[in-house]
Write an enzyme that holds these catalytic residues in place. Structure first.
Site, mmCIF file in Angstrom:
data_model
loop_
_atom_site.group_PDB
_atom_site.id
_atom_site.type_symbol
_atom_site.label_atom_id
_atom_site.label_comp_id
_atom_site.label_asym_id
_atom_site.label_seq_id
_atom_site.Cartn_x
_atom_site.Cartn_y
_atom_site.Cartn_z
ATOM 1 N N GLY A 1 2.800 4.164 13.595
ATOM 2 C CA GLY A 1 3.613 2.975 13.891
ATOM 3 C C GLY A 1 3.143 2.287 15.164
ATOM 4 O O GLY A 1 3.063 1.059 15.233
ATOM 5 N N CYS B 1 12.787 11.852 7.010
ATOM 6 C CA CYS B 1 12.710 11.335 8.389
ATOM 7 C C CYS B 1 13.998 11.594 9.152
ATOM 8 O O CYS B 1 13.980 11.863 10.348
ATOM 9 C CB CYS B 1 12.416 9.845 8.350
ATOM 10 S SG CYS B 1 13.521 8.956 7.257
ATOM 11 N N LYS C 1 0.848 -1.203 0.000
ATOM 12 C CA LYS C 1 0.000 0.000 0.000
ATOM 13 C C LYS C 1 0.881 1.249 0.000
ATOM 14 O O LYS C 1 1.535 1.545 1.004
ATOM 15 C CB LYS C 1 -0.904 0.038 1.234
ATOM 16 C CG LYS C 1 -1.890 1.206 1.137
ATOM 17 C CD LYS C 1 -2.447 1.628 2.471
ATOM 18 C CE LYS C 1 -1.893 2.930 2.974
ATOM 19 N NZ LYS C 1 -2.026 4.110 2.121
ATOM 20 N N GLU D 1 8.569 16.521 15.555
ATOM 21 C CA GLU D 1 8.960 16.433 14.145
ATOM 22 C C GLU D 1 8.084 17.362 13.316
ATOM 23 O O GLU D 1 6.855 17.251 13.340
ATOM 24 C CB GLU D 1 8.789 14.985 13.658
ATOM 25 C CG GLU D 1 9.307 14.784 12.247
ATOM 26 C CD GLU D 1 9.081 13.365 11.732
ATOM 27 O OE1 GLU D 1 7.976 12.828 11.906
ATOM 28 O OE2 GLU D 1 10.029 12.810 11.147
ATOM 29 N N GLU E 1 9.770 1.813 10.482
ATOM 30 C CA GLU E 1 10.717 2.908 10.202
ATOM 31 C C GLU E 1 9.949 4.200 10.449
ATOM 32 O O GLU E 1 9.084 4.559 9.646
ATOM 33 C CB GLU E 1 11.187 2.852 8.746
ATOM 34 C CG GLU E 1 11.956 1.594 8.375
ATOM 35 C CD GLU E 1 13.338 1.542 8.992
ATOM 36 O OE1 GLU E 1 13.857 2.594 9.405
ATOM 37 O OE2 GLU E 1 13.881 0.434 9.079
ATOM 38 N N GLY F 1 6.607 5.429 8.270
ATOM 39 C CA GLY F 1 5.682 6.545 8.452
ATOM 40 C C GLY F 1 5.841 7.155 9.825
ATOM 41 O O GLY F 1 6.888 7.016 10.462
HETATM 42 P P1 NAD Z 1 1.808 8.516 8.074
HETATM 43 O O1 NAD Z 1 2.165 7.725 9.269
HETATM 44 O O2 NAD Z 1 0.674 9.459 8.169
HETATM 45 O O3 NAD Z 1 1.443 7.543 6.848
HETATM 46 C C1 NAD Z 1 2.332 6.564 6.386
HETATM 47 C C2 NAD Z 1 1.529 5.474 5.692
HETATM 48 O O4 NAD Z 1 0.687 4.843 6.643
HETATM 49 C C3 NAD Z 1 0.609 5.965 4.585
HETATM 50 O O5 NAD Z 1 0.572 5.007 3.550
HETATM 51 C C4 NAD Z 1 -0.731 6.044 5.284
HETATM 52 O O6 NAD Z 1 -1.821 5.936 4.388
HETATM 53 C C5 NAD Z 1 -0.654 4.841 6.198
HETATM 54 N N1 NAD Z 1 -1.518 4.897 7.381
HETATM 55 C C6 NAD Z 1 -2.081 5.992 7.978
HETATM 56 N N2 NAD Z 1 -2.838 5.617 9.027
HETATM 57 C C7 NAD Z 1 -2.751 4.268 9.124
HETATM 58 C C8 NAD Z 1 -3.282 3.292 10.011
HETATM 59 N N3 NAD Z 1 -4.080 3.626 11.021
HETATM 60 N N4 NAD Z 1 -2.965 1.994 9.820
HETATM 61 C C9 NAD Z 1 -2.137 1.626 8.825
HETATM 62 N N5 NAD Z 1 -1.609 2.500 7.927
HETATM 63 C C10 NAD Z 1 -1.906 3.802 8.081
HETATM 64 O O7 NAD Z 1 3.144 9.223 7.596
HETATM 65 P P2 NAD Z 1 3.352 10.242 6.382
HETATM 66 O O8 NAD Z 1 2.774 11.545 6.775
HETATM 67 O O9 NAD Z 1 2.911 9.608 5.098
HETATM 68 O O10 NAD Z 1 4.953 10.313 6.332
HETATM 69 C C11 NAD Z 1 5.693 11.104 7.162
HETATM 70 C C12 NAD Z 1 6.270 10.293 8.315
HETATM 71 O O11 NAD Z 1 7.034 9.201 7.823
HETATM 72 C C13 NAD Z 1 7.244 11.115 9.136
HETATM 73 O O12 NAD Z 1 7.003 10.904 10.509
HETATM 74 C C14 NAD Z 1 8.598 10.566 8.738
HETATM 75 O O13 NAD Z 1 9.610 10.747 9.691
HETATM 76 C C15 NAD Z 1 8.275 9.127 8.506
HETATM 77 N N6 NAD Z 1 9.309 8.480 7.664
HETATM 78 C C16 NAD Z 1 10.203 7.629 8.250
HETATM 79 C C17 NAD Z 1 11.211 7.045 7.482
HETATM 80 C C18 NAD Z 1 12.250 6.135 8.097
HETATM 81 O O14 NAD Z 1 12.979 5.492 7.358
HETATM 82 N N7 NAD Z 1 12.344 6.039 9.401
HETATM 83 C C19 NAD Z 1 11.287 7.330 6.115
HETATM 84 C C20 NAD Z 1 10.359 8.184 5.554
HETATM 85 C C21 NAD Z 1 9.362 8.767 6.335
#
Ligand code: NAD
Length: 499
Positions: A241, A292, A183, A392, A258, A236
Site C-alpha cells: 500500500g 485483514c 487486477k 500481522e 484497504e 492488500g
Molecule cells: P499483497 O500486498 O502482497 O498483494 C495484494 C495485491 O497487490 C495482489 O494482487 C498483488 O499481486 C499486488 N501487488 C503486489 N506487489 C505490488 C506492487 N508493487 N504494486 C502493485 N500491486 C502489487 O497482499 P496479499 O498477500 O495478497 O494479501 C494479504 C494482505 O491483504 C494482508 O496484509 C491483509 O491484511 C490485507 N487485506 C486487507 C483487507 C482490508 O479490507 N483492509 C482485506 C483483505 C486483505
C-alpha cells in the site's frame, strides 16, 4: 488420438479475450493438495497499457457507460447480480478450490457479492448532490453540486477473498460510471475470470471493465504509476500500500487503500464465557485466519483469563481441518509460501517465550497430507514487545495478553501501528461504549466479531488504510464532486423568472 490442450485463461481488454504479450503463463494451484487446477496468462506492462488505453477510450472518447443514465446502468448491474446468483455454487467451488476456504464460507462470499451488486445498482438511482442557499454578493446565484465518476480506475486485490474483495471495488466503481482496469491476486484469479464472462454477457460497453492477469510487480505497479489512470484502489498488505501511494504521486491520482491489521479483541470478566469464546474463534479461525480484520490479539481480563483460555484451547483443538470442498471448519492456507510464513511466526513466538498451548505446527494427517495446512494455534503469556503480538501473521494464530483495569485494556488495544478493527465483550453497556470509543480502529464490534454489511462503511485508521469501501461512502470514493454556480441574471431559471 486427439489430445486437447486447454488454453490458458485470458485477459479481457476492450470487450475481447486476449492472450498476453509475453506469451508466458502461470499455473494455478489447489492449496489443499498442491495440484495444478488451471493455467492463466501472465501479462506484461504492454498488456496493462492496452487495458488502460481501452478504459481511457471508453471513458473519455465513447463515454457510453459514463453518460448512460443511472437507471440503465442499474439495469445492467442488476442483470450481473442475477447472473452471478445463478452460478453462485460454481463460483463458490472455484474460490474454495483455488483459495482453500471451506465451501460454505466461499458460498457466503459469493452471496455477499450478489448483494453488493444489487446494493450499488439500487444506490446509484437514489438522490445525491445538493442545492445551496448562497449569498447574493455577485447578484442572484443558484449553486448546486453533482457527483461524477472519477475516470479510469485501476483496482488491485489480494487472495484472501478472491472474488468478494474485487466486487467491493468493481460494483461501486461501475455503478458510478467509471471505466476500470482490474487486477486480481496472481494466486487466485479463477472466479474473477468467470466474473468477466458475466460482464461480457450482461452487455457492459467495451472498455468499461478490463481484466489483466499477472504479478503485482508488473501489472499492479503499472496501474499505480500510470499517468493515464485517474484513481487506484488497492486491498492488500501495508507495505505494498505504501509503494502504491508513492507510485500514485506522479499524477496525484486518487488513492484508496484497504490494508493490514492486528486487531484487538478485548474480553472483560462479566462477558458470557461461551459466547465470547465462540466469537473469538470466529474472529481468528474464520477463513484460516487469513482475514485483514482478524481478532488476532486477545486481551482478556486477569479474573477471566484461566476460564477463557481453557475453553478457547478446548474449542481450537476440536476444529476439523481438511479438504475445503468437504466443508471442514478450516481448510489449507493459500500457498506453500504463506504456510511457511505462518510456521515461521510460530517458531518466532516460541523463541520469544510465548506459551504455545495448542497447534503450533503443520497438519499432515488424512486429507491434509499434501496440502498447506496449519493447526489452529493459541499463544498465551504474550507481551507487547513480541513480534507475534506486533506483526500481522495472516494465519490461524492468536496471541493472549491479560489486563486488570479498563484503562490498561484500551492502552493495550491501541498499542499497534494498525487500526483496522477491534471488539469488546462485556455485559456492561456503558463500559462497552466507552471502550469502543477509545479503540482507534475503523470497524468495531460489541459482543460479536466479524459481522460485515454491504450497507456500512469498511476501512481502517492509521496504517490500515485510506478511505472507505461499502455503504454510500464506497460509492462516493469513486466519485468526484462538482460545484456548479449559475448567474441567474444572465441565465434565468424558469422558477426564478416567474417570481
Ligand atoms: P499483497 O500486498 O502482497 O498483494 C495484494 C495485491 O497487490 C495482489 O494482487 C498483488 O499481486 C499486488 N501487488 C503486489 N506487489 C505490488 C506492487 N508493487 N504494486 C502493485 N500491486 C502489487 O497482499 P496479499 O498477500 O495478497 O494479501 C494479504 C494482505 O491483504 C494482508 O496484509 C491483509 O491484511 C490485507 N487485506 C486487507 C483487507 C482490508 O479490507 N483492509 C482485506 C483483505 C486483505
Amino acid at each position: 488420438m486427439n489430445i486437447t490442450v486447454k488454453e490458458p485463461l485470458k485477459n479481457y481488454i476492450a470487450g475481447q479475450w486476449k492472450d498476453s504479450s509475453t506469451g508466458r503463463t502461470r499455473k494455478i494451484i489447489n492449496p489443499a493438495n498442491g495440484e495444478i487446477i488451471d493455467t492463466v496468462v501472465e501479462s506484461g506492462k504492454e498488456d496493462v497499457k492496452n487495458a488502460i488505453a481501452a478504459a481511457k477510450k471508453s471513458f473519455y472518447e465513447s463515454g457510453e457507460w459514463r453518460r448512460m443514465c443511472g437507471q440503465d446502468r442499474a439495469d445492467i448491474l442488476f442483470k450481473i447480480a442475477r447472473e452471478l446468483d445463478n452460478v453462485k455454487e460454481k463460483m463458490a467451488e472455484l474460490d474454495s478450490r483455488n483459495q482453500g476456504k471451506p465451501y460454505r464460507e466461499a458460498l457466503g462470499d459469493i452471496q455477499d457479492a450478489v448483494y453488493c451488486f444489487r446494493y450499488y445498482a439500487g444506490l446509484i438511482t437514489k438522490p445525491c448532490g445538493g442545492v445551496y442557499d448562497v449569498n447574493d454578493e455577485f447578484g442572484p446565484m443558484h449553486s448546486y453540486m453533482v457527483h461524477e465518476p472519477v475516470g479510469v480506475c485501476g483496482q488491485i486485490t489480494p487472495w484472501n477473498y478472491p472474488l468478494l474483495m474485487g466486487i467491493w471495488k468493481m460494483a461501486p466503481a461501475l455503478a458510478a460510471g467509471n471505466s476500470i482496469v482490474f487486477k486480481p491476486a496472481s494466486l487466485t484469479p479463477l472466479s474473477t475470470v468467470k466474473m468477466f464472462e458475466i460482464f461480457d454477457k450482461a452487455g457492459l460497453p467495451a472498455g468499461a471493465a478490463n481484466l489483466v492477469l499477472g504479478s503485482g510487480d508488473t501489472v499492479g505497479s503499472e496501474l499505480a504509476a500510470s499517468n493515464d489512470v485517474d484513481m487506484v484502489t488497492f486491498t492488500g498488505s501495508t507495505v505494498v500500500g505504501q509503494e502504491i501511494m508513492r507510485a500514485a504521486a506522479g499524477n496525484l491520482k486518487k488513492v484508496g487503500l484497504e490494508l493490514g491489521g492486528k486487531s484487538p479483541n478485548v474480553i472483560f470478566d462479566d462477558a458470557d464465557l461461551e459466547s465470547a469464546v465462540e466469537w473469538a474463534m470466529i474472529g481468528i479461525f474464520f477463513n484460516q485466519g487469513e482475514v485483514c480484520s482478524a481478532g488476532s490479539r486477545i486481551i482478556v481480563q486477569d479474573t477471566m483469563h484461566d476460564r477463557f483460555v481453557k475453553r478457547l484451547v478446548e474449542r481450537a483443538e476440536a476444529i476439523t481441518i481438511g479438504d475445503p470442498l468437504k466443508d471442514p471448519d478450516m481448510g489449507p492456507l493459500v500457498s506453500e509460501e504463506q504456510m511457511n510464513k505462518v510456521l515461521d511466526y510460530i517458531r518466532i513466538g516460541k523463541e520469544e517465550g510465548a506459551k504455545c498451548l495448542c497447534g503450533g505446527c503443520r497438519a499432515t494427517e488424512g486429507d491434509c497430507a499434501k496440502g498447506f495446512f496449519v493447526k489452529p494455534t493459541v499463544f498465551d503469556g504474550c507481551s507487547p514487545d513480541m513480534r507475534i503480538v506486533k506483526e500481522e501473521i495472516f494465519g490461524p494464530v492468536v496471541t493472549v495478553q491479560t489486563f486488570s483495569t479498563e484503562g490498561e485494556a484500551t492502552l493495550m488495544a491501541n498499542d499497534t501501528e494498525y487500526g483496522l478493527a477491534g471488539a469488546v465483550f462485556t455485559k456492561d453497556c456503558a463500559r462497552a461504549l466507552r471502550v469502543i470509543k477509545e479503540i482507534r480502529a475503523g470497524i468495531t464490534w460489541i459482543n460479536c466479531y466479524n459481522p460485515t454489511f454491504n450497507e456500512a462503511p469498511w476501512g481502517g485508521y492509521k496504517m490500515s488504510g485510506v478511505g472507505r469501501e461499502l455503504g454510500p461512502h464506497g460509492l462516493e470514493e469513486y466519485q468526484e464532486i462538482k460545484q456548479v454556480n449559475i448567474n441567474l441574471s444572465e441565465t434565468p431559471l424558469g422558477w426564478y423568472e416567474n417570481e
